[in-house]
Design a protein around this motif. Structure first.
Motif, PDB file in Angstrom:
ATOM      1  N   ILE A 117       0.824  -1.209   0.000  1.00  0.00           N
ATOM      2  CA  ILE A 117       0.000   0.000   0.000  1.00  0.00           C
ATOM      3  C   ILE A 117       0.857   1.257   0.000  1.00  0.00           C
ATOM      4  CG2 ILE A 117      -1.666   1.325   1.381  1.00  0.00           C
ATOM      5  CD1 ILE A 117      -2.976  -1.267   2.177  1.00  0.00           C
ATOM      6  N   ARG A 118       2.031   1.193   0.608  1.00  0.00           N
ATOM      7  CA  ARG A 118       2.907   2.367   0.702  1.00  0.00           C
ATOM      8  C   ARG A 118       3.263   2.931  -0.669  1.00  0.00           C
ATOM      9  NH1 ARG A 118       8.755  -0.308   2.360  1.00  0.00           N
ATOM     10  NH2 ARG A 118       8.906  -1.773   0.625  1.00  0.00           N
ATOM     11  N   LYS A 119       3.237   2.094  -1.704  1.00  0.00           N
ATOM     12  CA  LYS A 119       3.610   2.537  -3.042  1.00  0.00           C
ATOM     13  C   LYS A 119       2.610   3.529  -3.620  1.00  0.00           C
ATOM     14  CE  LYS A 119       5.963  -1.821  -4.131  1.00  0.00           C
ATOM     15  NZ  LYS A 119       5.981  -2.995  -5.025  1.00  0.00           N
ATOM     16  N   PHE A 120       1.402   3.581  -3.067  1.00  0.00           N
ATOM     17  CA  PHE A 120       0.351   4.444  -3.611  1.00  0.00           C
ATOM     18  C   PHE A 120       0.351   5.830  -2.978  1.00  0.00           C
ATOM     19  CE2 PHE A 120      -0.872   0.234  -4.734  1.00  0.00           C
ATOM     20  CZ  PHE A 120      -1.557   0.344  -5.925  1.00  0.00           C
ATOM     21  N   CYS A 121       1.215   6.069  -1.994  1.00  0.00           N
ATOM     22  CA  CYS A 121       1.223   7.372  -1.312  1.00  0.00           C
ATOM     23  C   CYS A 121       1.573   8.508  -2.258  1.00  0.00           C
ATOM     24  CB  CYS A 121       2.210   7.345  -0.150  1.00  0.00           C
ATOM     25  SG  CYS A 121       1.687   6.307   1.227  1.00  0.00           S
ATOM     26  N   SER A 122       2.380   8.232  -3.273  1.00  0.00           N
ATOM     27  CA  SER A 122       2.823   9.284  -4.183  1.00  0.00           C
ATOM     28  C   SER A 122       1.995   9.362  -5.459  1.00  0.00           C
ATOM     29  CB  SER A 122       4.294   9.063  -4.546  1.00  0.00           C
ATOM     30  OG  SER A 122       4.477   7.790  -5.156  1.00  0.00           O
ATOM     31  N   VAL A 123       0.941   8.574  -5.567  1.00  0.00           N
ATOM     32  CA  VAL A 123       0.126   8.580  -6.785  1.00  0.00           C
ATOM     33  C   VAL A 123      -0.665   9.876  -6.899  1.00  0.00           C
ATOM     34  CG1 VAL A 123      -1.790   7.477  -7.980  1.00  0.00           C
ATOM     35  CG2 VAL A 123      -0.006   6.078  -6.937  1.00  0.00           C
ATOM     36  N   VAL A 213       3.634   1.380   8.541  1.00  0.00           N
ATOM     37  CA  VAL A 213       3.794   0.566   7.344  1.00  0.00           C
ATOM     38  C   VAL A 213       3.073   1.168   6.142  1.00  0.00           C
ATOM     39  CG1 VAL A 213       1.805  -0.919   7.865  1.00  0.00           C
ATOM     40  CG2 VAL A 213       3.681  -1.807   6.473  1.00  0.00           C
ATOM     41  N   LEU A 214       1.958   1.863   6.354  1.00  0.00           N
ATOM     42  CA  LEU A 214       1.206   2.423   5.235  1.00  0.00           C
ATOM     43  C   LEU A 214       1.940   3.586   4.580  1.00  0.00           C
ATOM     44  CD1 LEU A 214      -2.438   2.426   6.665  1.00  0.00           C
ATOM     45  CD2 LEU A 214      -1.336   0.705   5.238  1.00  0.00           C
ATOM     46  N   LEU A 215       2.713   4.326   5.367  1.00  0.00           N
ATOM     47  CA  LEU A 215       3.417   5.499   4.849  1.00  0.00           C
ATOM     48  C   LEU A 215       4.901   5.247   4.622  1.00  0.00           C
ATOM     49  CD1 LEU A 215       1.770   8.232   7.123  1.00  0.00           C
ATOM     50  CD2 LEU A 215       1.101   7.538   4.809  1.00  0.00           C
ATOM     51  N   ASN A 216       5.391   4.092   5.085  1.00  0.00           N
ATOM     52  CA  ASN A 216       6.795   3.722   4.909  1.00  0.00           C
ATOM     53  C   ASN A 216       7.716   4.742   5.573  1.00  0.00           C
ATOM     54  OD1 ASN A 216       8.879   2.039   3.928  1.00  0.00           O
ATOM     55  ND2 ASN A 216       9.154   3.328   2.117  1.00  0.00           N
ATOM     56  N   LYS A 217       7.369   5.153   6.803  1.00  0.00           N
ATOM     57  CA  LYS A 217       8.147   6.174   7.498  1.00  0.00           C
ATOM     58  C   LYS A 217       8.335   5.821   8.966  1.00  0.00           C
ATOM     59  CE  LYS A 217       6.899  10.169   4.638  1.00  0.00           C
ATOM     60  NZ  LYS A 217       6.273  11.521   4.630  1.00  0.00           N
ATOM     61  N   TRP A 218       9.511   6.227   9.508  1.00  0.00           N
ATOM     62  CA  TRP A 218       9.787   6.120  10.935  1.00  0.00           C
ATOM     63  C   TRP A 218       9.459   7.445  11.608  1.00  0.00           C
ATOM     64  CZ3 TRP A 218      11.138   1.666  13.320  1.00  0.00           C
ATOM     65  CH2 TRP A 218      11.711   0.634  12.569  1.00  0.00           C
ATOM     66  N   PHE A 219       9.006   7.384  12.850  1.00  0.00           N
ATOM     67  CA  PHE A 219       8.818   8.589  13.651  1.00  0.00           C
ATOM     68  C   PHE A 219       8.976   8.219  15.125  1.00  0.00           C
ATOM     69  CE2 PHE A 219       4.660   6.619  13.326  1.00  0.00           C
ATOM     70  CZ  PHE A 219       4.122   6.738  14.601  1.00  0.00           C
ATOM     71  N   LYS A 220       9.295   9.222  15.947  1.00  0.00           N
ATOM     72  CA  LYS A 220       9.404   8.995  17.382  1.00  0.00           C
ATOM     73  C   LYS A 220       8.012   9.003  17.991  1.00  0.00           C
ATOM     74  CE  LYS A 220      14.048  10.460  18.716  1.00  0.00           C
ATOM     75  NZ  LYS A 220      14.848  11.392  19.555  1.00  0.00           N
ATOM     76  N   SER A 221       7.667   7.915  18.648  1.00  0.00           N
ATOM     77  CA  SER A 221       6.353   7.807  19.259  1.00  0.00           C
ATOM     78  C   SER A 221       6.400   8.249  20.721  1.00  0.00           C
ATOM     79  CB  SER A 221       5.843   6.368  19.161  1.00  0.00           C
ATOM     80  OG  SER A 221       4.483   6.289  19.566  1.00  0.00           O
ATOM     81  N   THR A 222       5.241   8.257  21.354  1.00  0.00           N
ATOM     82  CA  THR A 222       5.131   8.672  22.747  1.00  0.00           C
ATOM     83  C   THR A 222       5.791   7.644  23.665  1.00  0.00           C
ATOM     84  OG1 THR A 222       3.004   9.651  22.159  1.00  0.00           O
ATOM     85  CG2 THR A 222       3.510   9.461  24.502  1.00  0.00           C
ATOM     86  N   SER A 223       6.536   8.129  24.644  1.00  0.00           N
ATOM     87  CA  SER A 223       7.186   7.230  25.598  1.00  0.00           C
ATOM     88  C   SER A 223       6.160   6.580  26.517  1.00  0.00           C
ATOM     89  CB  SER A 223       8.209   7.999  26.442  1.00  0.00           C
ATOM     90  OG  SER A 223       9.278   8.449  25.645  1.00  0.00           O
ATOM     91  N   MET A 224       6.541   5.439  27.073  1.00  0.00           N
ATOM     92  CA  MET A 224       5.707   4.790  28.077  1.00  0.00           C
ATOM     93  C   MET A 224       5.562   5.674  29.309  1.00  0.00           C
ATOM     94  SD  MET A 224       6.875   0.811  28.272  1.00  0.00           S
ATOM     95  CE  MET A 224       6.205  -0.421  27.184  1.00  0.00           C
TER      96      MET A 224
END
Length: 441
Positions: A117-123, A213-224
């Motif tokens: 699905i990530r391949k369609f983000c730039s369509v 996974v849908l955007l194929n990107k890493w980001f810093k999430s909220t800490s526990m």
């Protein structure tokens, strides 16, 4: 001679095709034009009539080679398509067609394998919007599409890998943009929704990196709420649970528990367990979060377990659930398939199934992956849909010490199980698995 060359030789000036100037004989036999029509309008009306998506078998366990749709794609009567009728280009032979409605695009993309699905983000921007706002996943839930994907980091590798359920497709994830401290330190992982969560420590302190996974990107999430390591974790699909472990601030062994919501990227506190424990394991079974084994505050081995019932918001202790199993230096290797609990016995390399009625374990035979050499470390043992997944080194395959991948469909009543080899270890990946987790979405 090509038609383009013929025009060049005769030095024919290209003119815009309009109404009566259109010569039907030049386009006889072309796929996009039927010579029984007399105008551009009729050509496009005929195309519009023919453009349909055929209905396929609507089994939720779909074949990715087919689309399960029963739709007629027809343009809006007030679209630009009608107010500004397109023209056929005499030079290129192109046809302008109306844009597919966003609702139809959503239905189509929802049926595509999750890792694609990530391949369609730039369509287009509308497609990126429906991917970001959750419409794609809502449509997948509505039609009953759900699949398992495996995320793994092997020793010596710098990038995570993603595999489909059959291990036929392998994709490299983008570089995780952490500092050197995080890359060199021990890490833990689990999945929630369409996010892969990787827990570790950077120079500035504990951090959770999330891969969407849908955007194929890493980001810093909220800490526990209480950052920890060596904790038990499990996923219900939509949410993730964590309990116990060692507090990264005080190094105290914890009995606290938390629940992660990937939509809001927040952690909510759960009631505390009855026992403090670290190096424990978690599973999600019978719609409940189980935490089993581990070490106590004094360093003793715990054979008891606890189960969290979200409806009652309470923990219930399960005495002696791991009695008789090997007390290794690693967390218990546990997996659940069809609400049956299985363990990978690290001293014998055998598969055991838990008998709920008698609070005991039954031996189902050997697993063709070795856990004894590392006393349970470096091996992945996971549930993969309706199958068990085992990854690690093996002495059975002719390739010897490479990383091997096996699956089997377990049967608690069977005397022995047939394991299917998906990867024979001839690849260069190390047989030592650093992290492995399964996403079901």
């Amino acid at each position: 001679m090509s038609r383009g060359r013929e025009i060049e030789d005769k030095e024919v000036d290209v003119e815009e095709i309009n109404g009566d100037d259109f010569d039907e004989s030049e386009y006889e036999g072309e796929d996009y034009y039927d010579n029984e029509h007399e105008s551009d309008y009729e050509v496009l009306e005929e195309i519009d009539r023919r453009v349909k998506i055929r209905r396929c078998d609507s089994n939720p366990c779909f074949d990715h080679g087919r689309l399960d749709l029963n739709l007629d794609i027809r343009p809006s009567q007030d679209a630009d398509y009608w107010s500004n009728p397109p023209h056929l280009s005499d030079e290129l032979g192109l046809i302008s067609l109306p844009r597919i409605p966003t609702e139809v695009e959503t239905m189509i993309i929802a049926r595509i394998p999750l890792l694609e699905i990530r391949k369609f983000c730039s369509v287009s921007k509308p497609i990126l919007t429906v991917i970001k706002n959750g419409d794609i996943m809502m449509e997948r839930k509505r039609i009953g599409v759900k699949e398992a994907s495996v995320f793994m980091l092997a020793s010596g590798e710098t990038n995570w890998w993603a595999f489909d359920q059959q291990f036929l497709s392998r994709k490299t994830l983008p570089n995780l943009p952490s500092d050197v401290t995080f890359k060199d330190a021990d890490k833990e992982s689990l999945c929630a929704g369409t996010q892969l969560l990787v827990f570790g420590k950077e120079a500035e302190g504990p951090v959770i990196w999330a891969y969407e996974v849908l955007l194929n990107k890493w980001f810093k999430s909220t800490s526990m709420i209480e950052p920890r390591c060596l904790f038990a974790s499990a996923s219900s699909g939509d949410f993730a649970y964590a309990a116990g472990g060692t507090c990264l601030a005080t190094f105290e062994i914890l009995n606290s528990a938390e629940k992660y919501d990937p939509d809001t990227k927040t952690w909510d506190p759960l009631p505390k367990m009855k026992e403090k424990r670290r190096m424990c394991s978690g599973v999600y079974m019978d719609n409940k979060f189980y935490v089993l084994g581990g070490q106590s505050q004094s360093g003793g081995v715990l054979t008891c377990g606890e189960v969290y019932d979200e409806n009652k918001n309470t923990w219930v202790k399960i005495p002696g659930i791991l009695t008789g199993l090997t007390n290794s230096d690693s967390p218990p290797l546990l997996a659940v398939v069809n609400n049956e609990l299985y363990t990978f016995e690290t001293s014998t390399n055998c598969l055991l199934v838990y008998l709920k009625d008698s609070n005991s374990w039954k031996d189902l035979g050997q697993i063709p992956v070795r856990a004894d050499s590392g006393r349970g470390w470096g091996v992945a043992f996971k549930s993969l849909g309706n199958e068990l997944l085992a990854i690690g080194g093996s002495n059975i395959t002719p390739w010897g010490r490479g990383m091997t991948v096996y699956t089997c469909s377990p049967n608690p009543n069977a005397q022995g199980l047939e394991w299917k080899l998906l990867d024979d270890g001839r690849h260069s990946r190390s047989p030592f698995v650093m992290n492995c987790t399964v996403m079901v979405a």
